[in-house]
Enzyme design. Structure first.
Site, PDB file in Angstrom:
ATOM      1  N   ASP A 169       3.939  -7.316   4.100  1.00 49.34           N
ATOM      2  CA  ASP A 169       3.297  -6.087   4.581  1.00 49.34           C
ATOM      3  C   ASP A 169       4.192  -4.863   4.473  1.00 49.34           C
ATOM      4  O   ASP A 169       3.706  -3.735   4.547  1.00 49.34           O
ATOM      5  CB  ASP A 169       2.873  -6.248   6.043  1.00 49.34           C
ATOM      6  N   ARG A 204     -19.828  -1.734 -12.767  1.00 45.71           N
ATOM      7  CA  ARG A 204     -19.894  -2.196 -11.384  1.00 45.71           C
ATOM      8  C   ARG A 204     -18.861  -1.504 -10.515  1.00 45.71           C
ATOM      9  O   ARG A 204     -17.912  -0.884 -11.000  1.00 45.71           O
ATOM     10  CB  ARG A 204     -19.649  -3.701 -11.312  1.00 45.71           C
ATOM     11  N   MET A 211      -4.089  -7.635   2.234  1.00 50.12           N
ATOM     12  CA  MET A 211      -3.457  -7.870   3.526  1.00 50.12           C
ATOM     13  C   MET A 211      -2.869  -6.582   4.083  1.00 50.12           C
ATOM     14  O   MET A 211      -2.646  -5.619   3.363  1.00 50.12           O
ATOM     15  CB  MET A 211      -2.384  -8.947   3.409  1.00 50.12           C
ATOM     16  N   ARG A 573      22.341 -27.466 -22.468  1.00 49.57           N
ATOM     17  CA  ARG A 573      22.195 -26.297 -23.330  1.00 49.57           C
ATOM     18  C   ARG A 573      22.776 -25.048 -22.682  1.00 49.57           C
ATOM     19  O   ARG A 573      22.720 -24.845 -21.474  1.00 49.57           O
ATOM     20  CB  ARG A 573      20.728 -26.074 -23.662  1.00 49.57           C
TER      21      ARG A 573
END
Length: 754
Positions: A169, A204, A211, A573
């Site tokens: 948030d 549309r 949130m 690697r």
């Protein structure tokens, strides 16, 4: 309101053999928590401290047993790219009771832990501070009941703490960003981009619920970054009759030719009477009043999930390092601190002051004190709200019928290499200027196009859809004009009666505008308000700590590195990855931290044969001890002679069959793609400030030439004539580069210090 203490340099960690630190994640999960956990563990281990992971938040502390386990270096390997939290999280009810806290302290004492780093929200931090304040009393009670030896209690008389805020948030007052917010914004903006394409296909409207129960950060910023038409946030409930205003704005957009409409609603949005405004209600309003085929999309927990962004990796690493410093240097008299960020600096905020201020915002909203609630969110939040209002509710979209004295002719152009976000800045500047009654001119193909008078008028609908587009719709060129070009440029500006100029670009743009400024006596057409907006993936421009495009490039690099590492996980690697950046190592440094590279080679540091020899010896020994994967990142101009190819061949030659080597030059994919949410927001903010500056100059009758940039979290301006003094002209980068202080952190959390 709590005043944060900014930390300007990265402090050295004190040697702390025998010190024991606990780490836990609590409350809702947030992407980037793993990066913070990794940084805490490795930073502490690097100075001899012991680290214990406390699983399932405070509940693991209360349950004890396997809920508290020692963590080693390899326990946090390969977790940077993972969402959630590897040590689990839990909202513990038991921790709210004193009996639960007694159990927690007893279990901590079994392991000798008297330092805690907690990553969570305001509730988790409140619990942490309560535990700290009750510590001595809890110890006394445990000793009195015979549950704790008096000598053990005496050895740990105080609890030292540090808090990190993990919250998508972004609601902590006192910190610019919380862990997880940037990634959540990525998820939302990606969804809006996807919805826009399907909405346009069917003409549309979509209502997107995000949130944010008490904080509108995600809603507001995603609305701006996603080019939405309307937004509803908790901090500023709409006036009565807002439904009519919303429908009017959506109707205007359709009349201007837009095929889709997007309304963003924070889950905690209310009207001024405190009644919830649901996404379903907004959809019904659109259907009933506009006859729209409106749909609702509730994003839900996808906002919390997935791979963390580059920012949530490197910033969380930085915060974790400082959290360790905090608990290692704290004393029994120290106040509890939250470690946050403020203007690209780490800041220390009084824990309970920050929690109080954060919890005060919902109370202000409930009391109808909306201006104060907005102010608590910070200057940038308030400014972005004003920008969105001006973009969504323009005073006018044409100059027809207005007094010519009320509007001017403002030209916009790009220059330099392409950078994601250039289109966003151009769109914002154009629409804001049109909203204020100006005529907007687009100069095509940089200064080359200006010399050729390749200029056209831009209307409101001409920049539709530019927010999320990569590249540069106006075109851009790297050429810096020569003195021979200046006459043609001057004539073009005179013919078009240009009153103000906004140049969005990189180093070439700055050089060109500086040249124009010094030639004003010879070419009077250059005497007009002119502003440079920094846009370069290299992040090498003076007067700004961050340039438009750099964050997008960083995310592209980190995503590529994640895939590269996955490709080699089953084999032994070594990868050497080359990034762009010219002589500025920003992309290499930050991507190296975010991707967990073991070595980072920068132009700022250079490369020596001795250093390479040491790296080869360490690498060979490391693979002999069980290593399976190694990642090195090299800035493209780290060294003229020790090239990526050379380094890869040296490592291969000296491997003695212990591992194989692959080199990867990422190339121009770093300049492409849709701009990240951060780059869209930065571009919009810069465009707003640039236009404000031009308007102020025109109103005052002055003709300054300026550049703008982000410094210490604030948008500031600089005189273009002073620009050369701010740069290292040989390496074409700023003299002062804030991010270089992260070099020590990169070394600390890599295997170099193991």
């Amino acid at each position: 309101m709590t005043s944060p203490q900014t930390v300007d340099i990265t402090p050295d960690l004190p040697q702390s053999p025998g010190v024991r630190i606990g780490i836990l994640t609590s409350g809702g999960d947030a992407q980037g928590m793993n990066a913070a956990v990794r940084a805490v563990v490795r930073s502490a281990l690097s100075v001899g401290a012991q680290v214990f992971a406390i699983f399932e938040g405070y509940q693991g502390m209360i349950d004890g047993g396997d809920g508290i386990r020692p963590f080693g270096w390899d326990d946090v390997g390969s977790i940077l790219n993972r969402g959630g939290t590897v040590i689990g999280t839990f909202r513990s009810k038991d921790m709210r009771e004193r009996s639960g806290r007694l159990k927690a302290v007893r279990n901590l004492m079994e392991h000798g832990i008297d330092r805690l780093v907690v990553i969570g929200g305001d509730g988790s931090l409140t619990g942490l501070n309560l535990l700290r304040s009750e510590w001595s009393g809890l110890l006394e009670e445990l000793v009195a009941t015979g549950d704790l030896d008096a000598d053990v209690a005496a050895a740990h008389p105080s609890l030292m703490i540090a808090g990190l805020v993990g919250s998508i948030d972004n609601d902590l007052v006192g910190s610019d960003m919380t862990i997880g917010a940037d990634t959540a914004l990525h998820r939302i903006v990606d969804a809006i981009d996807d919805l826009t394409s399907t909405a346009a296909s069917h003409q549309r409207s979509f209502v997107v619920e995000v949130m944010g129960r008490h904080c509108g950060y995600l809603a507001l910023m995603s609305a701006i970054a996603g080019g939405a038409d309307y937004v509803l946030v908790p901090e500023c409930p709409p006036e009565p009759g807002w439904e009519d205003l919303m429908c009017a704005e959506l109707r205007r957009g359709r009349q201007a030719g837009r095929r889709d409409s997007i309304v963003v609603v924070a889950e905690g949005a209310t009207d001024r009477q405190g009644n919830p405004i649901s996404s379903a209600y907004v959809r019904q309003v659109l259907t009933d009043r506009l006859g729209e085929d409106a749909r609702v999309t509730i994003l839900g927990h996808v906002q919390r999930g997935g791979t963390p962004s580059a920012y949530d990796r490197w910033a969380s690493t930085w915060l974790g390092y400082h959290a360790v410093h905090e608990v290692l240097t704290a004393t029994p008299q120290s106040e509890g601190r939250v470690i946050g960020t403020r203007g690209n600096r780490v800041c220390r905020v009084d824990l309970m002051g920050a929690v109080h201020d954060t919890q005060e915002v919902p109370r202000l909203i409930e009391a109808g004190r909306y201006t104060e609630a907005m102010r608590m969110r910070g200057r940038s939040f308030t400014e972005m709200d004003a920008i969105f209002t001006e973009l969504a509710e323009p005073a006018r979209t044409s100059t027809e019928g207005t007094d010519p004295r009320d509007h001017r002719r403002i030209a916009i152009m790009h220059a330099g290499g392409p950078a994601p976000g250039m289109n966003t800045a151009a769109r914002a500047a154009a629409r804001l200027a049109i909203s204020r009654g100006h005529t907007v001119l687009g100069i095509h193909n940089g200064f080359v196009g200006l010399a050729r008078a390749d200029i056209s008028e831009l209307g409101w609908s001409d920049v539709e859809g530019w927010t999320g587009e990569g590249g540069a719709e106006l075109g851009t060129r790297r050429e810096v004009p020569t003195t021979a070009d200046l006459y043609a440029m001057s004539r073009a500006l005179e013919d078009q009666r240009v009153d103000g100029l906004i140049v969005i670009g990189g180093y070439s743009a700055y050089d060109a505008v500086h040249l124009m400024t010094t030639e004003r006596d010879r070419y009077p057409a250059f005497r007009m308000p002119t502003v440079c907006i920094p846009a370069s993936i290299d992040n090498n421009l003076p007067g700004s700590e961050l340039s438009i495009g750099a964050d997008t490039a960083l995310n592209v690099i980190v995503e590529a590195m994640d895939k590269i590492k996955e490709s080699g996980i089953a084999s032994r690697r070594c990868f050497v990855v080359e990034t762009m950046g010219k002589n500025c190592g920003y992309l290499a440094m930050m991507s190296g931290i975010a991707a967990g590279a073991e070595r980072i080679y920068l132009n700022e540091d250079g490369i020596s044969l001795d250093k390479l020899a040491a790296d080869v010896h360490w690498l060979r020994e490391s693979f002999a001890n069980g290593r399976r994967l190694f990642l090195a990142v090299r800035n493209e101009k780290a060294s003229a002679n020790y090239t990526t190819d050379f380094i890869a061949k040296v490592l291969e030659e000296e491997s003695q069959g212990a591992y194989d080597v692959r080199q990867v030059v990422l190339g121009h994919i770093q300049q492409g793609g849709s701009p990240s949410p951060f780059d869209r927001l930065l571009a919009t903010r810069f465009a707003y400030r640039a236009l404000n500056l031009i308007d102020d100059e025109l109103a005052a009758g002055t003709d300054g030439a300026s550049f703008i940039g982000l410094q210490d979290g604030q948008v500031r301006t600089g005189d273009m004539l002073l620009m050369p003094g701010l740069v290292d002209s040989v390496h074409r980068r700023p003299r002062d580069q804030w991010w270089l202080q992260l070099r020590d952190i990169a070394r600390t959390v890599s295997d170099e210090v193991r």
